[in-house]
Scaffold this active site. Structure first.
Site, mmCIF file in Angstrom:
data_model
loop_
_atom_site.group_PDB
_atom_site.id
_atom_site.type_symbol
_atom_site.label_atom_id
_atom_site.label_comp_id
_atom_site.label_asym_id
_atom_site.label_seq_id
_atom_site.Cartn_x
_atom_site.Cartn_y
_atom_site.Cartn_z
ATOM 1 N N ARG A 1 0.807 -1.413 -0.138
ATOM 2 C CA ARG A 1 -0.038 0.100 -0.215
ATOM 3 C C ARG A 1 1.204 1.562 0.097
ATOM 4 N NH1 ARG A 1 -2.714 -3.145 3.605
ATOM 5 N NH2 ARG A 1 -4.499 -4.241 2.627
ATOM 6 N N LYS B 1 2.482 11.900 -10.056
ATOM 7 C CA LYS B 1 1.661 10.691 -10.798
ATOM 8 C C LYS B 1 1.949 9.254 -11.518
ATOM 9 C CE LYS B 1 -1.422 14.038 -13.514
ATOM 10 N NZ LYS B 1 -1.673 14.864 -14.927
ATOM 11 N N GLU C 1 8.191 20.471 -23.383
ATOM 12 C CA GLU C 1 7.481 20.179 -22.091
ATOM 13 C C GLU C 1 8.407 21.230 -21.600
ATOM 14 O OE1 GLU C 1 5.010 18.449 -21.513
ATOM 15 O OE2 GLU C 1 5.298 16.865 -22.418
ATOM 16 N N LYS D 1 6.639 22.966 -12.329
ATOM 17 C CA LYS D 1 5.746 21.965 -12.030
ATOM 18 C C LYS D 1 5.184 21.764 -10.374
ATOM 19 C CE LYS D 1 4.134 17.813 -13.289
ATOM 20 N NZ LYS D 1 4.941 16.884 -13.536
ATOM 21 N N GLU E 1 -5.433 17.339 -9.921
ATOM 22 C CA GLU E 1 -5.556 17.584 -10.736
ATOM 23 C C GLU E 1 -7.064 18.080 -11.255
ATOM 24 O OE1 GLU E 1 -3.367 16.116 -14.347
ATOM 25 O OE2 GLU E 1 -4.962 16.520 -15.472
ATOM 26 N N ARG F 1 -4.048 22.233 -11.959
ATOM 27 C CA ARG F 1 -2.911 21.027 -12.692
ATOM 28 C C ARG F 1 -3.458 21.126 -13.850
ATOM 29 N NH1 ARG F 1 -0.435 15.837 -9.876
ATOM 30 N NH2 ARG F 1 1.177 15.183 -11.789
ATOM 31 N N ASN G 1 -1.800 20.568 -18.963
ATOM 32 C CA ASN G 1 -2.188 19.610 -20.329
ATOM 33 C C ASN G 1 -2.296 20.568 -21.770
ATOM 34 O OD1 ASN G 1 -2.480 17.308 -19.114
ATOM 35 N ND2 ASN G 1 -4.329 17.904 -17.975
ATOM 36 N N HIS H 1 -1.411 19.274 -25.135
ATOM 37 C CA HIS H 1 -1.532 17.582 -24.646
ATOM 38 C C HIS H 1 -3.070 17.112 -25.370
ATOM 39 C CE1 HIS H 1 1.646 18.007 -22.430
ATOM 40 N NE2 HIS H 1 1.890 17.116 -22.407
ATOM 41 N N HIS I 1 -2.455 14.015 -27.289
ATOM 42 C CA HIS I 1 -2.962 12.461 -27.387
ATOM 43 C C HIS I 1 -3.046 12.153 -28.524
ATOM 44 C CE1 HIS I 1 -2.272 13.552 -22.657
ATOM 45 N NE2 HIS I 1 -0.893 13.108 -23.350
ATOM 46 N N HIS J 1 6.179 12.326 -29.150
ATOM 47 C CA HIS J 1 5.614 12.898 -28.010
ATOM 48 C C HIS J 1 5.952 14.370 -28.024
ATOM 49 C CE1 HIS J 1 3.248 14.067 -24.744
ATOM 50 N NE2 HIS J 1 4.020 14.472 -23.870
HETATM 51 P P1 NAD Z 1 11.515 6.863 -22.551
HETATM 52 O O1 NAD Z 1 11.573 6.224 -20.424
HETATM 53 O O2 NAD Z 1 10.722 5.422 -23.215
HETATM 54 O O3 NAD Z 1 12.660 7.252 -22.173
HETATM 55 C C1 NAD Z 1 13.057 6.689 -24.065
HETATM 56 C C2 NAD Z 1 14.318 6.571 -24.469
HETATM 57 O O4 NAD Z 1 15.622 6.679 -23.988
HETATM 58 C C3 NAD Z 1 14.482 5.014 -23.529
HETATM 59 O O5 NAD Z 1 14.234 3.815 -25.152
HETATM 60 C C4 NAD Z 1 15.384 4.616 -22.890
HETATM 61 O O6 NAD Z 1 15.701 3.665 -22.803
HETATM 62 C C5 NAD Z 1 15.998 5.732 -23.610
HETATM 63 N N1 NAD Z 1 17.353 6.412 -22.975
HETATM 64 C C6 NAD Z 1 16.432 6.882 -21.957
HETATM 65 N N2 NAD Z 1 17.731 7.821 -20.495
HETATM 66 C C7 NAD Z 1 18.483 7.492 -21.203
HETATM 67 C C8 NAD Z 1 19.995 7.293 -21.378
HETATM 68 N N3 NAD Z 1 20.271 8.743 -20.194
HETATM 69 N N4 NAD Z 1 20.458 7.055 -22.095
HETATM 70 C C9 NAD Z 1 20.428 6.472 -22.641
HETATM 71 N N5 NAD Z 1 19.189 6.186 -23.325
HETATM 72 C C10 NAD Z 1 18.591 6.962 -22.570
HETATM 73 O O7 NAD Z 1 10.526 8.119 -22.608
HETATM 74 P P2 NAD Z 1 10.557 9.639 -21.572
HETATM 75 O O8 NAD Z 1 9.851 10.449 -22.915
HETATM 76 O O9 NAD Z 1 11.584 9.704 -20.890
HETATM 77 O O10 NAD Z 1 8.801 9.465 -21.152
HETATM 78 C C11 NAD Z 1 7.736 8.989 -21.656
HETATM 79 C C12 NAD Z 1 6.500 8.517 -20.344
HETATM 80 O O11 NAD Z 1 6.775 9.466 -19.603
HETATM 81 C C13 NAD Z 1 5.627 8.212 -21.143
HETATM 82 O O12 NAD Z 1 5.201 6.305 -20.542
HETATM 83 C C14 NAD Z 1 4.221 9.200 -20.572
HETATM 84 O O13 NAD Z 1 3.303 8.971 -20.262
HETATM 85 C C15 NAD Z 1 5.302 9.154 -19.078
HETATM 86 N N6 NAD Z 1 5.240 10.581 -18.399
HETATM 87 C C16 NAD Z 1 4.446 10.767 -17.426
HETATM 88 C C17 NAD Z 1 4.614 11.869 -16.870
HETATM 89 C C18 NAD Z 1 4.114 11.737 -15.125
HETATM 90 O O14 NAD Z 1 3.857 13.150 -14.266
HETATM 91 N N7 NAD Z 1 3.988 10.946 -14.460
HETATM 92 C C19 NAD Z 1 4.754 12.954 -17.511
HETATM 93 C C20 NAD Z 1 5.601 12.767 -18.801
HETATM 94 C C21 NAD Z 1 5.255 11.956 -19.149
HETATM 95 N N1 GLY Z 2 2.182 16.299 -16.979
HETATM 96 C C1 GLY Z 2 1.272 16.307 -16.643
HETATM 97 C C2 GLY Z 2 1.048 16.791 -15.014
HETATM 98 O O1 GLY Z 2 2.122 15.648 -14.303
HETATM 99 O O2 GLY Z 2 0.124 16.858 -14.746
#
Ligand code: NAD
Ligand code: GLY
Length: 366
Positions: free
Chosen positions: A124, A146, A188, A230, A240, A244, A248, A251, A255, A268
């Protein structure tokens, strides 16, 4: 480049620290040791990141007195799945990770969301440390709490809100980040600067070339400003329910475009930038956005290398996807509009007006 430490407030009254520096991977375990009572750590990474950095992070946690286990998932969005969450819960069980243990996310947003979700749900909820290795994860996904998995019905549909106990942005990790991934972070950052306005917007407009050129002092400046922005938004509205929603911006369109194009076809970052351009043009009719702001924002995105897309996808498909966006409320299409840097609002928009603008966009006219 000087080391920085930002203190983030969270709505329950507590705080956590974000460290920004180079070489943090070697000290993150020791920093965590003073934050959690237990001495069991599960470090989660992906197959691209682990070969570069996992050993150093494991070593740091071992030096911090932790008994360390690690799991490496495949790289890519498909890893944000229930099967991997289940595998990681099993790993928590195997290593005897108790309520006082810690799950560490070493990677981009995919690893951050997956490991964050596992931390939020194991027993939990246990502590989570985020060690973001993409620019996007540094400026966005590693903070705010998130966490999420994707299911067949859609992306990020299963998740929990759970704030990290520590975030360590080690800029050394960006040395191996593939070229194409940088744009996701740039978009972003641009979004945050437009919504925040004021000093952040002016600073970014002045430093866009330096950021695009990977001047690390500028990169750190952009990450720090984005995190402060942020952090303030999340402190005001963690769940949100209101403010918050500004995060978006761009977005709703992005999306829909990413889903219509097929995940991975349009990055993205390019999709968010296109969504910001779309929102600005739609806003000229729906929200009083001026042509001068449309051009000002376009110039910023261009300077960051986020050029307008030259391929379109069918307007009717984009519209259908927007209508089913999880942020649509009561079937109404909601958009965030910026009318000037720092001035924004959310509005529901008449479906016919959105359709007209999607057709204009598809025709390359809008
Ligand atoms: P990702 O985690 O897929 O990383 C992108 C690519 O880069 C992958 O192939 C990874 O293996 C590679 N990589 C990462 N760091 C590296 C490094 N230092 N050296 C070499 N390769 C590296 O993608 P991302 O763009 O970081 O994240 C996208 C995800 O984040 C999505 O799933 C999205 O929904 C999520 N997201 C979440 C929030 C949140 O608030 N939780 C906000 C924005 C996005
Ligand atoms: N990336 C959008 C949020 O964190 O709310």
């Amino acid at each position: 480049m000087r080391a920085q430490c930002l203190e983030m407030s969270i709505p329950n009254g507590s705080t956590y620290r974000i460290y920004l520096s180079r070489g943090l991977l070697d000290g993150v375990g020791e920093k965590t040791a003073s934050l959690v009572a237990g001495r069991k750590a599960l470090i989660v990474s992906d197959a691209n990141v682990a070969p570069h950095y996992l050993e150093r992070v494991c070593g740091s946690f071992a030096r911090g007195g932790f008994e360390v286990a690690h799991e490496v998932v495949a790289a890519g969005e498909a890893s944000k799945c229930l099967e991997n969450a289940s595998r990681l819960w099993d790993a928590c069980a195997r290593c005897g990770l108790g309520r006082d243990g810690v799950v560490v996310a070493l990677g981009g947003g995919v690893v951050g969301d997956l490991a964050g979700f596992v931390a939020a749900t194991w027993l939990r909820g246990v502590a989570c440390v985020q060690v973001p290795t993409t620019l996007l994860a540094m400026v966005d996904s590693s903070i705010g709490g998130k966490t999420a998995l994707d299911i067949d019905a859609g992306k990020n549909l299963v998740g929990a809100f759970a704030q990290p106990v520590l975030v360590a942005c080690d800029f050394e990790t960006l040395a191996t980040l593939p070229e194409a991934e940088w744009a996701n972070g740039f978009a972003e950052i641009a979004k945050s600067a437009v919504i925040e306005g004021g000093g952040f917007y002016e600073w970014l407009a002045a430093h866009a070339e330096g950021l695009r050129g990977r001047d690390y002092t500028v990169v750190q400046g952009a990450v720090a400003r984005s995190l402060v922005f942020k952090g303030r938004v999340v402190a005001a509205d963690e769940r949100e329910g209101g403010v918050r929603e500004c995060l978006n911006y761009g977005h709703t369109f992005a999306h829909a475009l990413e889903a219509a194009a097929g995940l991975g076809t349009v990055s993205h970052g390019r999709a968010v930038a296109e969504g910001m351009r779309f929102a600005a043009r739609l806003g000229t009719e729906a929200a009083g956005v001026t042509e001068s702001f449309v051009a000002q924002q376009a110039a910023l995105l261009d300077a960051l290398g986020l050029r307008a897309l030259d391929a379109a996808w069918p307007a009717d498909e984009l519209f259908a996807r927007m209508a089913f966006d999880k942020k649509a409320r009561g079937g109404m299409l909601r958009f965030v509009f910026a009318t000037a840097p720092g001035i924004w609002q959310t509005m529901t928009v008449d479906a016919d007006l959105v359709k007209i603008h999607l057709i204009l966009w598809e025709q390359g006219v809008g």
